[in-house]
Design a protein around this motif. Structure first.
Motif, PDB file in Angstrom:
ATOM      1  N   SER A 151      26.112  20.723  -7.276  1.00  0.00           N
ATOM      2  CA  SER A 151      27.112  21.662  -6.753  1.00  0.00           C
ATOM      3  C   SER A 151      28.508  21.399  -7.292  1.00  0.00           C
ATOM      4  O   SER A 151      29.405  22.227  -7.098  1.00  0.00           O
ATOM      5  CB  SER A 151      27.141  21.587  -5.223  1.00  0.00           C
ATOM      6  OG  SER A 151      27.656  20.328  -4.787  1.00  0.00           O
ATOM      7  N   ARG A 152      28.710  20.277  -7.962  1.00  0.00           N
ATOM      8  CA  ARG A 152      30.029  19.925  -8.483  1.00  0.00           C
ATOM      9  C   ARG A 152      30.376  20.737  -9.728  1.00  0.00           C
ATOM     10  O   ARG A 152      29.583  20.835 -10.656  1.00  0.00           O
ATOM     11  CB  ARG A 152      30.085  18.425  -8.805  1.00  0.00           C
ATOM     12  CG  ARG A 152      29.939  17.523  -7.602  1.00  0.00           C
ATOM     13  CD  ARG A 152      31.112  17.696  -6.666  1.00  0.00           C
ATOM     14  NE  ARG A 152      32.359  17.409  -7.345  1.00  0.00           N
ATOM     15  CZ  ARG A 152      32.932  16.200  -7.359  1.00  0.00           C
ATOM     16  NH1 ARG A 152      32.363  15.198  -6.717  1.00  0.00           N
ATOM     17  NH2 ARG A 152      34.066  16.011  -8.004  1.00  0.00           N
TER      18      ARG A 152
ATOM     19  N   ILE B  74      38.619  19.379  -1.437  1.00  0.00           N
ATOM     20  CA  ILE B  74      38.366  18.166  -0.645  1.00  0.00           C
ATOM     21  C   ILE B  74      38.052  16.990  -1.550  1.00  0.00           C
ATOM     22  O   ILE B  74      38.615  15.893  -1.409  1.00  0.00           O
ATOM     23  CB  ILE B  74      37.218  18.427   0.350  1.00  0.00           C
ATOM     24  CG1 ILE B  74      37.650  19.437   1.410  1.00  0.00           C
ATOM     25  CG2 ILE B  74      36.774  17.129   1.012  1.00  0.00           C
ATOM     26  CD1 ILE B  74      36.572  19.760   2.412  1.00  0.00           C
ATOM     27  N   SER B  75      37.143  17.199  -2.501  1.00  0.00           N
ATOM     28  CA  SER B  75      36.791  16.110  -3.410  1.00  0.00           C
ATOM     29  C   SER B  75      37.938  15.781  -4.361  1.00  0.00           C
ATOM     30  O   SER B  75      38.153  14.615  -4.718  1.00  0.00           O
ATOM     31  CB  SER B  75      35.537  16.473  -4.208  1.00  0.00           C
ATOM     32  OG  SER B  75      35.750  17.658  -4.963  1.00  0.00           O
ATOM     33  N   GLU B  76      38.714  16.796  -4.773  1.00  0.00           N
ATOM     34  CA  GLU B  76      39.844  16.530  -5.660  1.00  0.00           C
ATOM     35  C   GLU B  76      40.889  15.670  -4.983  1.00  0.00           C
ATOM     36  O   GLU B  76      41.417  14.708  -5.573  1.00  0.00           O
ATOM     37  CB  GLU B  76      40.463  17.852  -6.123  1.00  0.00           C
ATOM     38  CG  GLU B  76      39.677  18.567  -7.207  1.00  0.00           C
ATOM     39  CD  GLU B  76      40.423  19.771  -7.741  1.00  0.00           C
ATOM     40  OE1 GLU B  76      41.211  20.366  -6.958  1.00  0.00           O
ATOM     41  OE2 GLU B  76      40.234  20.132  -8.905  1.00  0.00           O
ATOM     42  N   SER B  77      41.212  15.984  -3.740  1.00  0.00           N
ATOM     43  CA  SER B  77      42.204  15.180  -3.025  1.00  0.00           C
ATOM     44  C   SER B  77      41.692  13.769  -2.769  1.00  0.00           C
ATOM     45  O   SER B  77      42.459  12.802  -2.817  1.00  0.00           O
ATOM     46  CB  SER B  77      42.556  15.864  -1.697  1.00  0.00           C
ATOM     47  OG  SER B  77      41.396  15.981  -0.874  1.00  0.00           O
TER      48      SER B  77
ATOM     49  N   LYS C 151      39.648  12.124  -4.737  1.00  0.00           N
ATOM     50  CA  LYS C 151      39.746  11.408  -6.015  1.00  0.00           C
ATOM     51  C   LYS C 151      41.167  10.960  -6.294  1.00  0.00           C
ATOM     52  O   LYS C 151      41.405   9.885  -6.861  1.00  0.00           O
ATOM     53  CB  LYS C 151      39.236  12.301  -7.150  1.00  0.00           C
ATOM     54  CG  LYS C 151      37.726  12.361  -7.254  1.00  0.00           C
ATOM     55  CD  LYS C 151      37.301  13.096  -8.512  1.00  0.00           C
ATOM     56  CE  LYS C 151      35.798  13.038  -8.684  1.00  0.00           C
ATOM     57  NZ  LYS C 151      35.350  13.709  -9.929  1.00  0.00           N
ATOM     58  N   MET C 152      42.128  11.771  -5.911  1.00  0.00           N
ATOM     59  CA  MET C 152      43.522  11.386  -6.101  1.00  0.00           C
ATOM     60  C   MET C 152      43.880  10.168  -5.267  1.00  0.00           C
ATOM     61  O   MET C 152      44.775   9.386  -5.637  1.00  0.00           O
ATOM     62  CB  MET C 152      44.442  12.562  -5.741  1.00  0.00           C
ATOM     63  CG  MET C 152      44.317  13.747  -6.685  1.00  0.00           C
ATOM     64  SD  MET C 152      45.373  15.125  -6.211  1.00  0.00           S
ATOM     65  CE  MET C 152      46.996  14.372  -6.362  1.00  0.00           C
ATOM     66  N   ASP C 153      43.180   9.986  -4.143  1.00  0.00           N
ATOM     67  CA  ASP C 153      43.404   8.808  -3.303  1.00  0.00           C
ATOM     68  C   ASP C 153      42.574   7.615  -3.750  1.00  0.00           C
ATOM     69  O   ASP C 153      42.585   6.570  -3.079  1.00  0.00           O
ATOM     70  CB  ASP C 153      43.072   9.137  -1.845  1.00  0.00           C
ATOM     71  CG  ASP C 153      44.039  10.143  -1.253  1.00  0.00           C
ATOM     72  OD1 ASP C 153      45.181  10.212  -1.758  1.00  0.00           O
ATOM     73  OD2 ASP C 153      43.659  10.864  -0.314  1.00  0.00           O
ATOM     74  N   GLY C 154      41.810   7.759  -4.849  1.00  0.00           N
ATOM     75  CA  GLY C 154      41.053   6.645  -5.391  1.00  0.00           C
ATOM     76  C   GLY C 154      39.609   6.569  -4.932  1.00  0.00           C
ATOM     77  O   GLY C 154      38.940   5.557  -5.192  1.00  0.00           O
ATOM     78  N   ALA C 155      39.086   7.583  -4.271  1.00  0.00           N
ATOM     79  CA  ALA C 155      37.705   7.549  -3.788  1.00  0.00           C
ATOM     80  C   ALA C 155      36.740   7.825  -4.933  1.00  0.00           C
ATOM     81  O   ALA C 155      37.003   8.649  -5.814  1.00  0.00           O
ATOM     82  CB  ALA C 155      37.513   8.577  -2.681  1.00  0.00           C
ATOM     83  N   GLY C 156      35.606   7.122  -4.921  1.00  0.00           N
ATOM     84  CA  GLY C 156      34.562   7.348  -5.908  1.00  0.00           C
ATOM     85  C   GLY C 156      33.600   8.428  -5.459  1.00  0.00           C
ATOM     86  O   GLY C 156      33.715   8.977  -4.354  1.00  0.00           O
TER      87      GLY C 156
ATOM     88  N   PHE D 186      29.258  10.207   0.884  1.00  0.00           N
ATOM     89  CA  PHE D 186      28.906   9.650   2.187  1.00  0.00           C
ATOM     90  C   PHE D 186      29.957   9.938   3.268  1.00  0.00           C
ATOM     91  O   PHE D 186      29.595  10.220   4.415  1.00  0.00           O
ATOM     92  CB  PHE D 186      28.711   8.132   2.078  1.00  0.00           C
ATOM     93  CG  PHE D 186      27.383   7.729   1.495  1.00  0.00           C
ATOM     94  CD1 PHE D 186      26.216   7.909   2.220  1.00  0.00           C
ATOM     95  CD2 PHE D 186      27.297   7.183   0.231  1.00  0.00           C
ATOM     96  CE1 PHE D 186      24.980   7.548   1.693  1.00  0.00           C
ATOM     97  CE2 PHE D 186      26.074   6.817  -0.309  1.00  0.00           C
ATOM     98  CZ  PHE D 186      24.911   7.003   0.422  1.00  0.00           C
ATOM     99  N   LYS D 187      31.232   9.898   2.929  1.00  0.00           N
ATOM    100  CA  LYS D 187      32.279   9.968   3.954  1.00  0.00           C
ATOM    101  C   LYS D 187      32.893  11.353   4.115  1.00  0.00           C
ATOM    102  O   LYS D 187      33.548  11.608   5.130  1.00  0.00           O
ATOM    103  CB  LYS D 187      33.374   8.959   3.633  1.00  0.00           C
ATOM    104  CG  LYS D 187      32.913   7.510   3.748  1.00  0.00           C
ATOM    105  CD  LYS D 187      34.074   6.535   3.620  1.00  0.00           C
ATOM    106  CE  LYS D 187      33.599   5.104   3.834  1.00  0.00           C
ATOM    107  NZ  LYS D 187      34.711   4.119   3.754  1.00  0.00           N
ATOM    108  N   LEU D 188      32.690  12.238   3.137  1.00  0.00           N
ATOM    109  CA  LEU D 188      33.275  13.564   3.250  1.00  0.00           C
ATOM    110  C   LEU D 188      32.217  14.662   3.353  1.00  0.00           C
ATOM    111  O   LEU D 188      32.272  15.493   4.264  1.00  0.00           O
ATOM    112  CB  LEU D 188      34.190  13.840   2.044  1.00  0.00           C
ATOM    113  CG  LEU D 188      35.444  12.972   1.946  1.00  0.00           C
ATOM    114  CD1 LEU D 188      36.237  13.326   0.704  1.00  0.00           C
ATOM    115  CD2 LEU D 188      36.318  13.122   3.188  1.00  0.00           C
TER     116      LEU D 188
END
Length: 301
Positions: free
Chosen positions: A105-106, A174-177, A179-184, A190-192
């Motif tokens: 879906s990405r 959601i995923s872009e923000s 990633k900007m915070d350093g999330a893999g 798992f968390k979003l």
């Protein structure tokens, strides 16, 4: 300030009454087969042969359940096997289908269309039973292992497609923000994505649990040990044995008096109650998520 309530008109009242009557009638039609199965399992075999299925049996009997639970240790072991396979397989299936659906879906995954076609292609064509059996037994060595009951059904393609369509509706920002915070990627998954996908998890979990719970074919193909039989295959094997025994009775090779001890018809009903009873209680738990998850995952293109 509360709103003033006006009495409904005669046409609205009639419409509501008709709606309630139709819903009640439809509900009774849905419940009646389950009632007939349960009540027929408590009827004696001669009364079922004479009168067929009735709302109230002429003669009550527990012979079918006594025959089903003739070997309680073995049926208990079969229950444990099925519960373990259902729980382990459902968790694994949810992980594989939702993780794959998340990747496909990405927007930033440039090969998502190619992989989607590859997965969809496998729903149209297969290698056949014999190559699949050789692969599982000789190459993967699944014979007489729990892997044979779990892994072949762990990745339903249609469940993955539902997961992909559901997660495609999650805002990409959601995923872009994150990633900007350093999330893999795994952290985002798992968390979003998973916390906001509860309807999807409930829907796919119910599909997977039903598939694992009702499966007897893999147990028949890959397991020869009695202690590893699933509940469904154990009961199917018992019913087949009784039918073969009744055939011998009909041919005169055994005493005709034994016929009364073989409640085949009522035993089918008892087996249905034993097999479907536990899984029926799973549906009310996931009911509030089921419709939402199914429709959201199905309509988005």
């Amino acid at each position: 300030m509360s709103k003033r309530r006006y009495p409904c008109s005669a046409s609205e009242l009639l419409f509501r009454i008709l709606g309630y009557v139709l819903l009640f009638s439809f509900g009774m039609l849905c419940v009646t087969p389950f009632y007939l199965i349960g009540i027929s399992s408590l009827a004696s075999e001669p009364s079922l042969i004479r009168n067929g299925f009735r709302m109230i049996p002429e003669e009550f009997s527990l012979d079918a359940y006594r025959l089903v639970f003739t070997n309680p240790a073995r049926i208990g072991r079969a229950y444990l096997n099925t519960i373990f396979v259902t729980l382990a397989g459902t968790v694994l299936s949810l992980f594989l289908t939702t993780l794959t659906g998340y990747v496909l879906s990405r927007r930033d995954f440039k090969w998502r269309n190619g992989f989607s076609f590859f997965f969809f292609f496998t729903t149209l064509f297969s290698g056949g039973l014999i190559p699949w059996y050789i692969l599982c037994t000789q190459a993967l060595h699944f014979k007489n292992t729990y892997y044979a009951l779990i892994l072949p059904m762990a990745f339903p393609i249609w469940n993955m497609i539902i997961a992909k369509n559901f997660m495609r509706g999650v805002p990409y920002e959601i995923s872009e923000s994150a990633k900007m915070d350093g999330a893999g990627e795994l952290t985002i998954y798992f968390k979003l994505y998973l916390p906001i996908s509860k309807p999807l998890l409930a829907t796919l979990g119910l599909f997977a649990a039903l598939a694992y719970w009702n499966d007897w074919y893999n147990s028949m193909l890959f397991n020869t040990k009695e202690e590893m039989q699933s509940l469904q295959y154990f009961l199917q094997d018992m019913l087949s044995t009784i039918q073969a025994l009744k055939q011998l009775i009909a041919e005169g090779n055994l005493e005709v008096a034994q016929k009364a001890n073989l409640p085949t018809t009522s035993m089918r009903m008892a087996m249905t109650c034993v097999v479907t009873g536990p899984i029926i209680f799973l549906y009310p738990v996931v009911q509030r998520y089921f419709i939402k998850g199914l429709t959201i995952g199905a309509v988005k293109g």
